[in-house]
Design an enzyme around this catalytic site. Structure first.
Site, mmCIF file in Angstrom:
data_model
loop_
_atom_site.group_PDB
_atom_site.id
_atom_site.type_symbol
_atom_site.label_atom_id
_atom_site.label_comp_id
_atom_site.label_asym_id
_atom_site.label_seq_id
_atom_site.Cartn_x
_atom_site.Cartn_y
_atom_site.Cartn_z
ATOM 1 N N GLY A 12 0.840 -1.189 0.000
ATOM 2 C CA GLY A 12 0.000 0.000 0.000
ATOM 3 C C GLY A 12 0.871 1.234 0.000
ATOM 4 O O GLY A 12 2.081 1.162 0.242
ATOM 5 N N ALA A 13 0.250 2.369 -0.254
ATOM 6 C CA ALA A 13 0.956 3.649 -0.196
ATOM 7 C C ALA A 13 1.305 3.955 1.262
ATOM 8 O O ALA A 13 0.910 3.229 2.185
ATOM 9 C CB ALA A 13 0.080 4.755 -0.794
ATOM 10 N N MET A 14 2.025 5.029 1.467
ATOM 11 C CA MET A 14 2.347 5.471 2.827
ATOM 12 C C MET A 14 1.054 5.614 3.630
ATOM 13 O O MET A 14 0.021 5.985 3.083
ATOM 14 C CB MET A 14 3.060 6.823 2.796
ATOM 15 C CG MET A 14 4.368 6.853 2.041
ATOM 16 S SD MET A 14 5.685 5.903 2.798
ATOM 17 C CE MET A 14 5.998 6.854 4.264
ATOM 18 N N SER A 15 1.121 5.317 4.907
ATOM 19 C CA SER A 15 -0.003 5.508 5.836
ATOM 20 C C SER A 15 -1.229 4.664 5.504
ATOM 21 O O SER A 15 -2.347 5.067 5.797
ATOM 22 C CB SER A 15 -0.406 6.991 5.893
ATOM 23 O OG SER A 15 0.687 7.783 6.288
ATOM 24 N N GLY A 75 -1.605 1.608 6.780
ATOM 25 C CA GLY A 75 -1.826 0.684 7.890
ATOM 26 C C GLY A 75 -1.059 -0.618 7.804
ATOM 27 O O GLY A 75 -1.393 -1.590 8.490
ATOM 28 N N GLU A 90 8.482 -3.627 5.930
ATOM 29 C CA GLU A 90 9.368 -2.866 5.032
ATOM 30 C C GLU A 90 9.953 -3.773 3.948
ATOM 31 O O GLU A 90 11.132 -3.696 3.592
ATOM 32 C CB GLU A 90 10.491 -2.170 5.817
ATOM 33 C CG GLU A 90 10.010 -1.226 6.902
ATOM 34 C CD GLU A 90 9.305 0.022 6.382
ATOM 35 O OE1 GLU A 90 9.346 0.276 5.162
ATOM 36 O OE2 GLU A 90 8.709 0.740 7.202
ATOM 37 N N GLN A 98 9.732 -3.801 0.855
ATOM 38 C CA GLN A 98 10.232 -3.171 -0.374
ATOM 39 C C GLN A 98 11.752 -3.131 -0.394
ATOM 40 O O GLN A 98 12.362 -3.078 -1.455
ATOM 41 C CB GLN A 98 9.659 -1.756 -0.553
ATOM 42 C CG GLN A 98 10.169 -0.715 0.424
ATOM 43 C CD GLN A 98 9.333 -0.613 1.697
ATOM 44 O OE1 GLN A 98 8.491 -1.472 1.952
ATOM 45 N NE2 GLN A 98 9.550 0.438 2.477
#
EC number: 2.7.1.21
Length: 199
Positions: free
Chosen positions: A9-12, A14, A94, A96
């Protein structure tokens, strides 16, 4: 049958809260897990999984040269020798930042030990390029799931990450930059290109 999962998901969106919730659920049932995170992420200290809402816990830091298969094999053998039973799950935050060999080792853990591996991370960077770990998880994961959040500017679905420095959008620079003065926002495609336009 165990599977390799990639939840992105994108930042923030969850992701970290979700991984901490999954860890808690396994442990509440008396099951053993391996909670891991990138050794690159030192915002809350190396080897710490920390959410933006303040929940955190220690984790095993993954280094670039680490062999995840051998590490989990050793951990599992040690636990069996101590009578604790085998690992029920491997959880990686993390994701990625994983290297290709790490992703292949995760797949091998699933295939040879029948232990599920759940990875959580960003799909693309602030330039909208795939991270190495994300690219390989999209290729090798058995199950891929998007975690949704909303655009910082308009409330539509966010699919991109915008880097801001001194109030201005940044579209060039190093892919991995931890601990700088930059801020990252989840944004829709429109506001990625037009962050200062009210819609």
């Amino acid at each position: 049958m165990a599977q390799l999962f990639f939840r992105y998901g994108a930042m923030s969106s969850g992701k970290t809260i979700e991984i901490l919730k999954v860890a808690h659920n396994y442990e509440a049932q008396g099951r053993k897990i391996a909670l891991m995170t990138s050794g690159l992420d030192n915002r809350s200290g190396v080897g710490t999984v920390a959410s933006r809402i303040g929940i955190h816990r220690k984790a095993i830091p993954i280094t670039e040269e680490m062999d995840l298969f051998e590490y989990i094999k050793e951990m599992n053998n040690h636990d069996l020798a101590d009578g604790d039973g085998k690992l029920a799950c491997v959880l990686i935050d993390e994701a990625q930042f994983l290297k290709r060999h790490h992703v292949l080792e995760c797949a091998k853990i699933v295939d040879e030990f029948n232990i599920p591996v759940m990875t959580f991370g960003l799909k693309n960077d602030f330039q909208n390029h795939l991270f190495e770990g994300s690219e390989n998880l999209l290729i090798f994961a058995d199950k891929i799931e998007e975690m949704k959040t909303i655009c910082h500017y308009c409330g539509h679905k966010a699919t991109m990450n915008l880097r801001i420095n001194n109030g201005k959008p940044v579209y060039e620079g190093e892919q991995v930059q931890i601990g700088g003065d930059e801020s990252y926002y989840p944004v829709c495609r429109y506001h990625y290109f037009h962050p200062n336009v009210v819609r």
